[in-house]
Design a protein around this motif. Structure first.
Motif, PDB file in Angstrom:
ATOM      1  N   LYS A  58       0.909  -1.106  -0.033  1.00 24.66           N
ATOM      2  CA  LYS A  58       0.062   0.037   0.075  1.00 24.66           C
ATOM      3  C   LYS A  58       0.917   1.277   0.040  1.00 24.66           C
ATOM      4  O   LYS A  58       0.584   2.090  -0.571  1.00 24.66           O
ATOM      5  N   ARG A  59       2.006   1.392   0.847  1.00 21.50           N
ATOM      6  CA  ARG A  59       3.043   2.137   0.744  1.00 21.50           C
ATOM      7  C   ARG A  59       3.591   2.569  -0.500  1.00 21.50           C
ATOM      8  O   ARG A  59       3.558   3.699  -1.086  1.00 21.50           O
ATOM      9  N   ILE A  60       3.929   1.618  -1.276  1.00 25.88           N
ATOM     10  CA  ILE A  60       4.390   1.842  -2.365  1.00 25.88           C
ATOM     11  C   ILE A  60       3.456   2.079  -3.794  1.00 25.88           C
ATOM     12  O   ILE A  60       3.789   3.214  -4.349  1.00 25.88           O
ATOM     13  N   ILE A  61       2.426   1.669  -3.812  1.00 27.86           N
ATOM     14  CA  ILE A  61       1.200   2.174  -4.503  1.00 27.86           C
ATOM     15  C   ILE A  61       0.907   3.498  -4.137  1.00 27.86           C
ATOM     16  O   ILE A  61       0.876   4.440  -5.103  1.00 27.86           O
ATOM     17  N   ARG A  92       3.257  -4.676 -13.648  1.00 27.90           N
ATOM     18  CA  ARG A  92       2.371  -5.976 -13.291  1.00 27.90           C
ATOM     19  C   ARG A  92       1.986  -5.576 -11.791  1.00 27.90           C
ATOM     20  O   ARG A  92       0.751  -5.879 -11.400  1.00 27.90           O
ATOM     21  N   PHE A  93       2.977  -5.385 -10.813  1.00 29.36           N
ATOM     22  CA  PHE A  93       2.683  -5.093  -9.527  1.00 29.36           C
ATOM     23  C   PHE A  93       1.440  -3.960  -9.408  1.00 29.36           C
ATOM     24  O   PHE A  93       0.660  -4.070  -8.730  1.00 29.36           O
ATOM     25  N   PHE A  94       1.680  -2.773 -10.121  1.00 27.35           N
ATOM     26  CA  PHE A  94       0.698  -1.740 -10.083  1.00 27.35           C
ATOM     27  C   PHE A  94      -0.655  -2.443 -10.457  1.00 27.35           C
ATOM     28  O   PHE A  94      -1.652  -1.997  -9.984  1.00 27.35           O
ATOM     29  N   LYS A  95      -0.715  -3.255 -11.772  1.00 26.49           N
ATOM     30  CA  LYS A  95      -2.181  -3.501 -12.250  1.00 26.49           C
ATOM     31  C   LYS A  95      -2.567  -4.543 -11.205  1.00 26.49           C
ATOM     32  O   LYS A  95      -4.018  -4.410 -11.020  1.00 26.49           O
ATOM     33  N   ARG A  96      -1.986  -5.321 -10.681  1.00 25.71           N
ATOM     34  CA  ARG A  96      -2.629  -6.310  -9.599  1.00 25.71           C
ATOM     35  C   ARG A  96      -3.264  -5.453  -8.369  1.00 25.71           C
ATOM     36  O   ARG A  96      -4.196  -5.798  -7.959  1.00 25.71           O
ATOM     37  N   MET A  97      -2.313  -4.446  -8.161  1.00 28.17           N
ATOM     38  CA  MET A  97      -2.836  -3.868  -6.976  1.00 28.17           C
ATOM     39  C   MET A  97      -4.085  -2.703  -7.333  1.00 28.17           C
ATOM     40  O   MET A  97      -5.001  -2.594  -6.512  1.00 28.17           O
ATOM     41  N   HIS A  98      -4.054  -2.281  -8.670  1.00 29.37           N
ATOM     42  CA  HIS A  98      -4.956  -1.212  -8.798  1.00 29.37           C
ATOM     43  C   HIS A  98      -5.908  -1.514  -9.931  1.00 29.37           C
ATOM     44  O   HIS A  98      -6.857  -0.637 -10.377  1.00 29.37           O
ATOM     45  N   GLN A  99      -5.889  -2.613 -10.653  1.00 33.41           N
ATOM     46  CA  GLN A  99      -6.669  -3.276 -11.806  1.00 33.41           C
ATOM     47  C   GLN A  99      -6.757  -2.311 -12.918  1.00 33.41           C
ATOM     48  O   GLN A  99      -7.748  -2.076 -13.720  1.00 33.41           O
TER      49      GLN A  99
END
Length: 123
Positions: A58-61, A92-99
């Motif tokens: 969450k902090r990274i996002i 990929r990380f961002f997409k997984r967290m944020h759709q």
């Protein structure tokens, strides 16, 4: 008991704010606090309703969203400043967290900022 859990979580969050770009293992944060990674997960769940890893992500996002919204850095540069060596992995990380992809998020946030600005400047 609740006071100690809150104290651990606050210290974890302070340390995380300073070092989240380094992608440190949970065990390192726990070690710094003098507790096990299992205890760190337990107090994070108890106080925040999230695991330690979820708090880190969450902090990274949050920082990624801020950079995508308010900076002119490329997605590759943002990925690098957030400690990702690979732009594709960051995406990929961002997409997984944020759709949505970082570029989609940037387009959407730009539209939202423009709408806010336009509504504040129309007399």
């Amino acid at each position: 008991k609740g006071g100690r859990a809150n104290m651990h979580v606050e210290k974890f969050k302070q340390s995380l704010d300073q070092t989240f770009r380094k992608h440190r293992p949970i065990a390192e944060y726990a070690n710094e606090l003098g507790i096990t990674h299992t205890q760190l997960n337990r107090v994070c769940k108890e106080v925040l309703g999230k695991t330690a890893l979820e708090v880190i992500h969450k902090r990274i996002i949050t920082e990624a969203q801020r950079d995508l919204t308010y900076s002119n850095l490329s997605i590759k540069e943002i990925a690098y400043t957030l400690g990702f060596e690979d732009e594709a992995y960051f995406t990929r990380f961002f997409k997984r967290m944020h759709q949505m992809s970082p570029s989609q998020f940037r387009q959407n946030s730009g539209k939202n900022l423009k709408e806010i600005f336009d509504s504040q400047t129309s007399f």
